[in-house]
Every structure is written in C-alpha cells, then in structure tokens.
Design an enzyme around this catalytic site. Structure first.
Site, short mmCIF file in Angstrom:
data_model
loop_
_atom_site.label_atom_id
_atom_site.label_comp_id
_atom_site.label_asym_id
_atom_site.label_seq_id
_atom_site.Cartn_x
_atom_site.Cartn_y
_atom_site.Cartn_z
N HIS A 156 57.25 35.38 47.78
CA HIS A 156 55.97 36.09 47.56
C HIS A 156 56.00 37.51 48.12
O HIS A 156 55.15 38.33 47.76
CB HIS A 156 54.82 35.31 48.19
CG HIS A 156 54.51 34.04 47.46
ND1 HIS A 156 53.42 33.91 46.61
CD2 HIS A 156 55.16 32.86 47.40
CE1 HIS A 156 53.42 32.70 46.09
NE2 HIS A 156 54.45 32.03 46.56
N ASP A 364 54.18 45.76 49.62
CA ASP A 364 53.51 44.51 49.31
C ASP A 364 54.31 43.82 48.21
O ASP A 364 54.76 44.50 47.28
CB ASP A 364 52.09 44.80 48.80
CG ASP A 364 51.06 43.85 49.37
OD1 ASP A 364 51.42 42.67 49.58
OD2 ASP A 364 49.91 44.27 49.60
C1 GDG Z 1 51.13 37.49 49.91
C2 GDG Z 1 51.95 38.75 49.64
C3 GDG Z 1 51.31 38.62 47.22
C4 GDG Z 1 41.43 38.78 51.63
N1 GDG Z 1 40.37 38.90 52.46
C5 GDG Z 1 39.51 37.94 52.13
C6 GDG Z 1 40.04 37.22 51.05
N2 GDG Z 1 41.22 37.74 50.77
C7 GDG Z 1 42.08 37.28 49.67
C8 GDG Z 1 42.15 38.31 48.58
C9 GDG Z 1 43.46 37.90 47.88
C10 GDG Z 1 44.27 37.34 49.04
O1 GDG Z 1 43.39 37.06 50.11
C11 GDG Z 1 45.28 38.34 49.56
O2 GDG Z 1 46.33 38.40 48.66
P1 GDG Z 1 47.29 39.66 48.61
O3 GDG Z 1 48.16 39.49 47.42
O4 GDG Z 1 46.49 40.90 48.55
O5 GDG Z 1 48.10 39.70 49.97
P2 GDG Z 1 48.80 38.64 51.02
O6 GDG Z 1 47.81 37.81 51.72
O7 GDG Z 1 49.64 39.50 51.91
O8 GDG Z 1 49.72 37.68 50.11
C12 GDG Z 1 51.35 39.52 48.47
C13 GDG Z 1 50.64 37.29 47.55
O9 GDG Z 1 51.24 36.66 48.70
C14 GDG Z 1 50.74 36.31 46.38
O10 GDG Z 1 52.06 36.12 45.97
O11 GDG Z 1 50.56 39.27 46.21
O12 GDG Z 1 52.11 40.68 48.18
O13 GDG Z 1 51.97 39.58 50.81
O14 GDG Z 1 43.23 36.88 46.95
O15 GDG Z 1 41.03 38.25 47.77
N3 GDG Z 1 39.41 36.18 50.46
C15 GDG Z 1 38.17 35.86 50.95
N4 GDG Z 1 37.60 36.52 51.99
C16 GDG Z 1 38.21 37.55 52.61
O16 GDG Z 1 37.67 38.13 53.56
N5 GDG Z 1 37.50 34.85 50.37
#
Ligand code: GDG
Length: 467
Positions: A156, A364
């Site tokens: 990921h 990322d």
């Molecule tokens: C890893 C990789 C890759 C965030 N704050 C809240 C909240 N979130 C949710 C977002 C989004 C998720 O968390 C974060 O996903 P990301 O993709 O932005 O980043 P990582 O957590 O670092 O995830 C990344 C991912 O895995 C999938 O393969 O894209 O690059 O690092 O869905 O919305 N959700 C809620 N409250 C919050 O305060 N409900």
C-alpha cells in the site's frame, strides 16, 4: 470457486460498514461472497510472553481470525521494524529511521509466528492475499510450511528507489521473500519500476516481460494496481440529507465563506507544516483572502508511541497558533485544526463544502483522500484538487493542480489559482478526474488483482510455472 484468505496487520471491523472506509468494505464484500477468511493482529498487546492463541469470530459472513501480540513483539515488529524503519524509509525519510538488530529479529519472528498460526486454517483451494509492509515475509514463511497455494502481495505504500532501500537492514532478504509470491502488486508504475531496478541491479534478476520478473529461481507477476474508492457510495454519502445539514452548519458557524480542506492521519509523510506555511503565504500575498478563506485541517492522531509523531504534532500546533495569532480576529479563525477522528459522513460533507482539496504529501503510496475529495464534489459547481506530484494518485489524476509539496511558493500560487478558477474550467477538470476515479475504483482494483492471482493458479495447474 476458491475461498479468499486475506492477511493484513489489522483486521477491519466489518460491522462498521461504510463507516470503516472503502478498503474494509471492498475486501469485506469479496470475503463475504466466498465465505472468506481475514487474518491479522487483533490490536491488543499482552504482557506475558506465552504465545497468544488465534480467536475465531464470524462477522457478516466472513471468518475473522485474530491474534494478540506480546509487548516485545509489538515493540520490535510493529513499532520497531515496521514503523520506525520500513515506514520512514519507504517514504524516503531515512533521517527518521531507527535501526536496531532486535527490530529485524522481532519482525522475522512475528511473521513466522503469524504464518504458523494461519497454516492450520487453510484449505487446499484457497487464494491467499497478503497486505502491506508489516507482512512482506509472511508468504515466504507460509511456503516454508509447504503451502503451494496461489499467493499475492500488495504494497500500500511506495516502493523506494534502490539507493534508499539499500539503507534498510534486511533489504536483500525482504526482496528475496517477495519472490515467494505469485503476484506482487504496487500502487503505481513508478513503484514497479523501482522494484524492477533493485531486482536487476542488486538481486541478479531479470525482466522476462512487461509484467514478469525472475530472480532466485522463481518468476513472479509484478504490476501496478492503483487502489481506488467506492466512488458511488462516497458521492451518495456526501449528498445525503445529513450532509446538507453539516454544510449549512459549517457555513453558519464560519464568517469566511470559502473553505480549503486537508484530511490526513497526523503523519510526517503528509507534508502538513509546508501546507500550513503555504496557507500563511496566501494570506500574506493575497490579502483579499483574509476573513474570506478558512483552512480546515483534520489530522487524527496515529502511532503516538513513536517519537517522530510527537514532534510533528508539536510543530503543527505551533504553526497553527502562530498563523491564528498573526492573522485571526475575534470573528475569524484562519486555521481550524481538528486533532480527532471525524465521522466519515461528516468528512464527506466537509469535502463537498470546501472549494479546495489540499492534498500535499511528501510521499504517499496512493492517497485516498484525493479521490474522496473528487467523489464528494457537486459536478455542476465542483471544487479544485491541489495535489502533490509525489502522491501515487498524481499518476492518474493529472487534471488536478499538481504541485511540489516542498515548494511553499508554488503551493501558494496553486491555492490562489484554485480559489479564482472559473467555473467552466473547474467543471472540465472535475469531469476528467471523476472519469479516472470511476474507472479505477476499489472494485476494479480488487478484481484486477484477484484476476492476476487466479491467472497464476491456472498457469501453475497447467504446469507452466517454474517454482
Ligand atoms: C495507506 C497509504 C494508500 C483520515 N482521517 C479521518 C479519516 N481518514 C480516512 C480518509 C482515507 C483514509 O483515512 C486515509 O487514506 P490515505 O490513502 O489518504 O492514507 P493512509 O492512511 O496513509 O493509507 C496510502 C492507502 O494506504 C490505501 O492503499 O492510499 O498511500 O499510506 O479514507 O478518509 N476517516 C474518518 N475520520 C477521520 O478523521 N472517518
């Protein structure tokens, strides 16, 4: 039909449904279809060193098999090798890595123990899909138990350039263990290319075709499978009556009519201080934005036991206070910083109610927030996405305003461009972006990975795979 077995560091709460996010739902749905099994750490840490037992529970047609970690395992495998070494290094932050021999040892041991605990639960026709940097060697450990099933791995996070990877103790072993899988999936073409470079330059391997690499006497499929979100479901959440109420409340409570939004776990990879500096520069250079624009940064806590996370939190709080002190007034707070988990429904509404989505990680793997922001917009009057060129998502989302997350002035210019962009241009860009995220949604991601994995199973049954 074969049963799907997923292993990941944590197992999602399937009762939480849409609240737990697209990945949990997508994998949960695939598992529920074939009465699958989801295996991983249960999130608890036990103090005594006697090995914990697997607990089995059924949830929404899925069998969840989970296991506790001991304190020592948690320190070395989870906090240590995974989060003080692999996470920063794979995000190009060698300056933040901590190296200790016991980390590598703990990581190996836990992967071995988890594999050993999974073996008795496997059936002959299972497809096995292992996720992310915590569990890279788990496949090799399963093979050492004689497991011959089709087995895939998806990373990921980014795969770093060989120069960076060489600084990770155990790098050669890690790459060798990846050759125990049949399919190794990455987020982007660039990740695949970095992996292939390491294999060719440092592991004596070679490329057999666009999608196939050979090393250590074994050939594997390596390809990009850009992860996506459930676009339709997220759009519906952002446009539900509850979302209208949230947006009305946001507008009532805030003097500034325009919002810029950022949403990230509070992680040093996400470029948060530079983002705040770009917003401060925006207020300096374009004073018309004072009392007119608010920047809302939602940054829930994460991995707080790791020192680097405490540092970034302090830095962010300092900058927020400084900007609010310098520019704020009794009727306007320029930066709203929320260090809490916001419910997913509220998040969807806040994206929709914000004119700019500001997503500027230093690195990322993909970044799902960028895709969620696009999905939440109103197609007739959409907001603008400002996106880091170093997010995996930038490979697909070239109609966003692409920025260098290290260059504060460039980000400031992009913010001003976004805030002043004409509606026809916003619509054109949004239409193109929507098309991309719908093509590569989370179901397409899952199905393309599983198709590649099944393909390997068929190939092997046909006697074609060299093992
Ligand atoms: C890893 C990789 C890759 C965030 N704050 C809240 C909240 N979130 C949710 C977002 C989004 C998720 O968390 C974060 O996903 P990301 O993709 O932005 O980043 P990582 O957590 O670092 O995830 C990344 C991912 O895995 C999938 O393969 O894209 O690059 O690092 O869905 O919305 N959700 C809620 N409250 C919050 O305060 N409900």
């Amino acid at each position: 039909m074969s049963r799907l077995v997923v292993a990941s560091n944590r197992v999602a709460d399937l009762e939480a449904g849409a609240r737990s996010g697209g990945l949990a739902v997508a994998l949960g749905d695939a598992l529920a279809e074939g009465q699958g099994l989801w295996f991983g750490w249960d999130g608890t840490v036990i103090e005594d060193d006697r090995s914990a037992q697997v607990s089995i529970a059924e949830q929404r047609g899925v069998t969840k098999a989970t296991i506790a970690l001991t304190r020592r395992e948690h320190d070395t495998y989870y906090l240590g090798y995974s989060n003080k070494l692999l996470w920063p290094a794979f995000h190009y932050r060698l300056d933040l890595t901590e190296i200790a021999p016991r980390f590598l040892d703990g990581y190996r041991r836990v992967n071995r123990r988890l594999a050993g605990a999974l073996v008795p639960l496997l059936r002959p026709d299972d497809l096995i899909w292992i996720h992310d940097y915590h569990l890279i060697p788990m496949g090799a450990e399963l093979r050492s138990h004689g497991i011959v099933h089709p087995m895939g791995f998806f990373l990921h996070i980014p795969f770093p350039s060989p120069d960076i990877l060489l600084a990770v103790p155990g790098h050669d072993w890690l790459v060798r263990t990846l050759f125990s899988y049949d399919v190794v999936g990455f987020q982007t073409r660039s990740d695949v290319a970095q992996f292939a470079r390491y294999v060719e330059e440092h592991a004596g391997g070679r490329r057999l075709s666009r999608d196939r690499l050979e090393a250590f006497g074994r050939s594997i499929v390596t390809r990009e499978f850009p992860i996506g979100i459930d676009v339709a479901a997220f759009h519906a959440t952002a446009h539900a009556p509850a979302a209208d109420a949230h947006i009305a409340r946001l507008e009532r409570r805030s003097m500034a009519g325009v919002h810029i939004i950022g949403v990230d776990r509070l992680d040093y990879t996400k470029g948060l201080p530079e983002r705040l500096k770009a917003f401060r520069r925006l207020l300096e250079l374009y004073p018309e934005n004072r009392k007119a624009v608010t920047f809302m940064q939602i940054a829930p806590p994460t991995r707080e036991e790791v020192y680097a996370y405490a540092e970034i939190r302090q830095e962010l709080e300092g900058l927020t206070g400084a900007i609010n002190g310098e520019f704020g007034d009794y009727d306007w707070t320029p930066v709203r910083y929320v260090h809490r988990i916001v419910p997913r429904e509220t998040l969807a509404a806040l994206y929709r109610g914000s004119k700019v989505g500001f997503v500027t990680p230093f690195r990322d793997g993909m970044n799902l927030v960028a895709k969620e922001y696009i999905a939440a917009q109103d197609a007739d009057d959409p907001g603008v996405l400002v996106l880091s060129r170093f997010a995996g998502a930038a490979e697909e989302l070239d109609q966003a305003l692409i920025v260098n997350p290290y260059d504060v002035d460039e980000m400031t210019a992009a913010l001003q461009h976004a805030l002043t962009m004409r509606k026809y241009e916003r619509r054109d860009r949004h239409r193109a972006l929507m098309k991309r995220i719908m093509q590569n949604d989370v179901n397409a991601w899952r199905e393309s990975f599983l198709a590649a994995l099944r393909g390997c199973g068929d190939r092997r049954q046909g006697g074609m795979n060299a093992n």
